[in-house]
Design an enzyme around this catalytic site. Structure first.
Site, PDB file in Angstrom:
ATOM      1  N   GLY A 144       1.279   2.141   5.283  1.00  0.00           N
ATOM      2  CA  GLY A 144       2.577   2.395   5.887  1.00  0.00           C
ATOM      3  C   GLY A 144       2.736   3.861   6.275  1.00  0.00           C
ATOM      4  CB  SER A 145       5.759   5.989   6.453  1.00  0.00           C
ATOM      5  OG  SER A 145       6.449   5.118   7.336  1.00  0.00           O
ATOM      6  CB  THR A 146       1.636   7.069   2.591  1.00  0.00           C
ATOM      7  OG1 THR A 146       0.889   5.851   2.734  1.00  0.00           O
ATOM      8  CG2 THR A 146       2.818   6.845   1.667  1.00  0.00           C
TER       9      THR A 146
END
Length: 581
Positions: free
Chosen positions: A300-302
């Site tokens: 995801g956004s990591t």
């Protein structure tokens, strides 16, 4: 009457009879002498062989499996002496041992085995060895010894004991009943931990006593201990915090990895749910896997900070660039990419802070897929860590001949790629260490490793500064803040992939590093399938990061690098009291 006087007749010596007897005796002596001479002088091998079969024995020296220690020498796995109960069925029947019914019932009671089962095991009088029970405690062994049951014996052996129990279960692993590693470090380093028993040739009398030592058959090899990089204090703190969060959010599983960014050492690696390695009766292989290295997730956004590094490396943007995210959404290949609201023209730092999918897509569409993937490989994604842990996954970086715009866009915010928690932690350690990647290790090294500069130092520092804003006001990870320390990080929330698309389950992730002024530690927390209204990485994973990282910074005596509110107030008062000139 007068008795008639009788005269005794002298025995007559019959010459031929005497000669015959003497000849027979002489012949017998000669035959015996010849036979003895034949056996002992002419052909002694058979007699020697039969004698050796009755008296020569090979004895083995006892050997103990090596210990597993943490970085400070605390024992994580040790071998303790126990006894095995065995029987000689032939002796049991020869000495009518089964007639002692009370003693056999007492033996069955102390072993927790039905007496009928014990008697079935010794029912065959042709057998000479059968185990009744392995690894009994010294007290039980002493009780059995006092029963004095003919044909029932004890023999020394060792049992593996894990003092920390479920805290290190996935990492340290366990052995089977024969002392062979079947999970974790125990399996990965089984040969190193296993001792080679030595053998000696001896001669024993009929009572089993050694009467002659004939020398060494094979030399013994001592077992080796293993010292891990794990700090048990941090391991215990991490496990407690992760377990509480996992139970509170009713998550399916959770993992945490803590790295020393200066040398690539793993300081803590825990998973939930765990198991007790001291109880083999409850062992289930699927519960024993080390999820931090075996399970993969879409980050995801990591992943966004790594994509920003790629854009910097390839000249797509600069650290102070402005990206237009208007109108807050766009369609690519019939699918919609959008932010929660239109951010308009924003800086790259704001894109990271507000986790803008539109901003990431704008940057990614200006790069080639090869440029994106090359950067990810340099961070250590898609490749083996080299630590040699059992079942380690390399994750999945997509390889395609042709990439559509939507595939590049979704890759930029962490979909279509899978990583392990360990890989993501290593990538964040590279960012924290100024673009230098050290080989990861779980075993304590004798020398400091040589790192490789995989990312331009300034680019790594620029992105690190951007990630610090995620923890501050307006960021998505306010719950990851640690009083007194500057913290950088990134939240991530991804849907779980199912056949044909994505389901309703989520994975909450937070990765971060501290202190920002001179990063020492990098950590990744993954909460898999949290239930309830809270499932974002900033809500479920960030608080675990804050609790564990705060304790780690204090335990390792790392100096605070940010002023607390009290210090700021004090500084303000002092400035107010200074006379102006």
């Amino acid at each position: 009457m007068r008795r008639r006087k009788t005269h005794k007749k002298e025995p007559l010596l019959v010459g031929w009879r005497f000669a015959t007897v003497c000849s027979v005796i002489l012949f017998a002596f000669v035959a015996l002498f010849a036979r003895a001479a034949w056996i002992q002088v002419v052909s002694p091998d058979r007699l020697r062989l039969e004698g050796d079969m009755r008296s020569l024995r090979t004895t083995t020296t006892t050997s103990t499996r090596g210990m597993i220690l943490d970085r400070n020498g605390e024992e994580l796995a040790v071998s303790v002496p126990v006894q095995a109960v065995w029987a000689d069925p032939k002796q049991v029947h020869a000495e009518n041992s089964l007639t002692k019914t009370r003693a056999w019932q007492a033996l069955a009671d102390v072993l927790g085995i039905p007496v009928e089962t014990l008697q079935q095991r010794v029912a065959n009088p042709k057998r000479r060895f059968v185990y009744l029970q392995r690894q009994v405690t010294p007290s039980v062994a002493e009780y059995i010894r006092k029963l004095k049951l003919p044909g029932v014996h004890l023999r020394p052996e060792a049992r593996r004991f894990y003092p920390t129990g479920e805290i290190n279960a996935h990492l340290v692993g366990m052995t089977n009943i024969d002392g062979k590693g079947i999970e974790g470090i125990e399996r990965a380093y089984n040969e190193w931990l296993t001792a080679q028993a030595g053998e000696r040739r001896v001669r024993k009398d009929r009572m089993g006593r050694v009467i002659e030592d004939l020398g060494v058959v094979s030399e013994a090899r001592e077992a080796n201990n293993i010292q891990l990089t794990i700090d048990q204090r941090l391991q215990a703190l991490a496990y407690r915090s992760l377990k509480q969060a996992s139970e509170f959010h009713r998550a399916t599983s959770a993992s945490l990895v803590l790295l020393d960014v200066k040398n690539g050492e793993v300081l803590a690696m825990v998973n939930t749910p765990s198991f007790n390695p001291n109880n083999r009766g409850q062992y289930q292989s699927f519960r024993a896997r080390n999820r931090a290295v075996t399970d993969t997730y879409e980050p995801g956004s990591t992943l966004k900070p790594l994509i920003v590094v790629s854009a910097l490396e390839n000249g797509i943007i600069k650290a102070d660039s402005i990206v237009d995210t208007s109108p807050g959404w766009m369609r690519l290949g019939g699918k919609r990419v959008s932010d929660t609201r239109n951010l308009g023209k924003v800086s790259v730092e704001t894109i990271i802070q507000r986790s803008s999918n539109m901003g990431m897509a704008r940057m990614a569409l200006q790069e080639t897929p090869e440029q994106l993937l090359d950067t990810l490989y340099r961070f250590g994604l898609g490749i083996d860590s080299g630590m040699g842990l059992v079942g380690e996954s390399t994750g999945m970086i997509p390889q395609r001949r042709r990439w559509s715009d939507i595939e590049r866009a979704t890759l930029s915010f962490g979909y279509g790629i899978t990583v392990t928690p360990l890989q993501l932690a290593q990538a964040y350690a590279v960012l924290a260490n100024g673009g230098v990647r050290y080989p990861l290790t779980i075993v304590k090294r004798a020398q400091q490793p040589v790192g490789e500069q995989v990312i331009v130092r300034q680019h790594a520092r620029d992105v690190l500064q951007m990630m610090e804003s995620v923890i501050g006001p307006g960021g998505t990870a306010r719950k990851a803040a640690i009083p007194g320390y500057r913290v950088a990080g990134k939240t991530g929330t991804s849907r779980k992939a199912i056949a044909g698309g994505y389901g309703s389950d989520y994975v909450g992730v937070f990765g971060g590093m501290a202190p920002v002024s001179d990063p020492r530690l990098a950590m990744v927390v993954v909460i898999n399938e949290p239930q309830g209204d809270l499932y974002y990485g900033g809500d479920v994973a960030a608080p675990v990061f804050a609790e564990v990282m705060s304790a780690a910074l204090q335990l390792l005596n790392i100096r605070p690098d940010a002023a607390t509110e009290e210090q700021l107030q004090l500084a303000g008062q002092e400035a107010y009291n200074v006379p102006h000139t």
